[in-house]
Write an enzyme that holds these catalytic residues in place. Structure first.
Site, PDB file in Angstrom:
ATOM      1  N   CYS A  65      43.385  35.698  37.122  1.00 58.15           N
ATOM      2  CA  CYS A  65      42.792  36.114  38.585  1.00 58.15           C
ATOM      3  C   CYS A  65      42.264  37.694  38.719  1.00 58.15           C
ATOM      4  CB  CYS A  65      44.194  36.539  39.891  1.00 58.15           C
ATOM      5  SG  CYS A  65      43.679  37.067  40.754  1.00 58.15           S
ATOM      6  N   PHE A  66      41.055  38.123  38.900  1.00 54.89           N
ATOM      7  CA  PHE A  66      40.649  39.371  38.638  1.00 54.89           C
ATOM      8  C   PHE A  66      41.296  39.795  39.345  1.00 54.89           C
ATOM      9  CE2 PHE A  66      37.110  37.947  42.406  1.00 54.89           C
ATOM     10  CZ  PHE A  66      37.590  37.557  43.227  1.00 54.89           C
TER      11      PHE A  66
END
Length: 161
Positions: free
Chosen positions: A11-12
């Site tokens: 997840c960025f």
């Protein structure tokens, strides 16, 4: 002279959080790269069918922090031995990947993966993709610095953070 690095490690939001307070990092932004669909949306990338990964573009001053040091942080904040998965998130959009901009970055990434695989630091082999950066598409505004917008000071990806 400011340089750029682009990493994907799940997840960025968490990846951005891990890098934005590092000395020498001038700025970060989350986005999508590694796929074939031009200008994808989060809804498109989240299907896992675009080939894009959630990634972070890091602008840094190489006189303060080196690309090698950024790689060390990258490999510390996630599990690079799981294919297409980080924590509860799974799919190719959450893969571990280094998107290099030049031969120096490519060589450093390959060397680091070989070093890690020889070191025994991980029980399994590193499966981090090393690929040329073709295009980086910034994510929608509501994804930028998401953890800060939620009132969090960080978004740790693993227990070592």
């Amino acid at each position: 002279m400011i340089e750029q690095a682009v990493f994907a490690a799940g997840c960025f939001w968490g990846v951005q959080s891990a890098f934005e307070e590092v000395a020498g990092v001038i700025g970060t932004r989350v986005g999508y790269t590694g796929g074939s669909l031009p200008s994808p949306s989060y809804q498109q990338v989240s299907t896992g069918k675009t080939g894009h990964a959630e990634a972070v573009e890091i602008n840094y001053d190489p006189h303060i922090i080196t690309y090698g040091q950024l790689l060390d942080i990258f490999f510390k904040i996630h599990n690079p031995t799981t294919k297409d998965r980080q924590g509860p998130d799974y799919g190719s959009q959450y893969r571990s990947a280094i998107f290099y901009k030049n031969d120096m970055q490519k060589d450093a990434a390959v060397k680091k993966v070989l070093e890690l695989n020889r070191s025994g630091r991980f029980r399994n082999m590193v499966v981090t993709e090393i690929a040329p950066l073709k295009s980086f598409y910034p994510a929608e505004d509501y994804h930028q610095h998401y953890h800060l917008k939620q009132g969090q000071t960080s978004c740790c990806l693993n227990k070592e953070c």
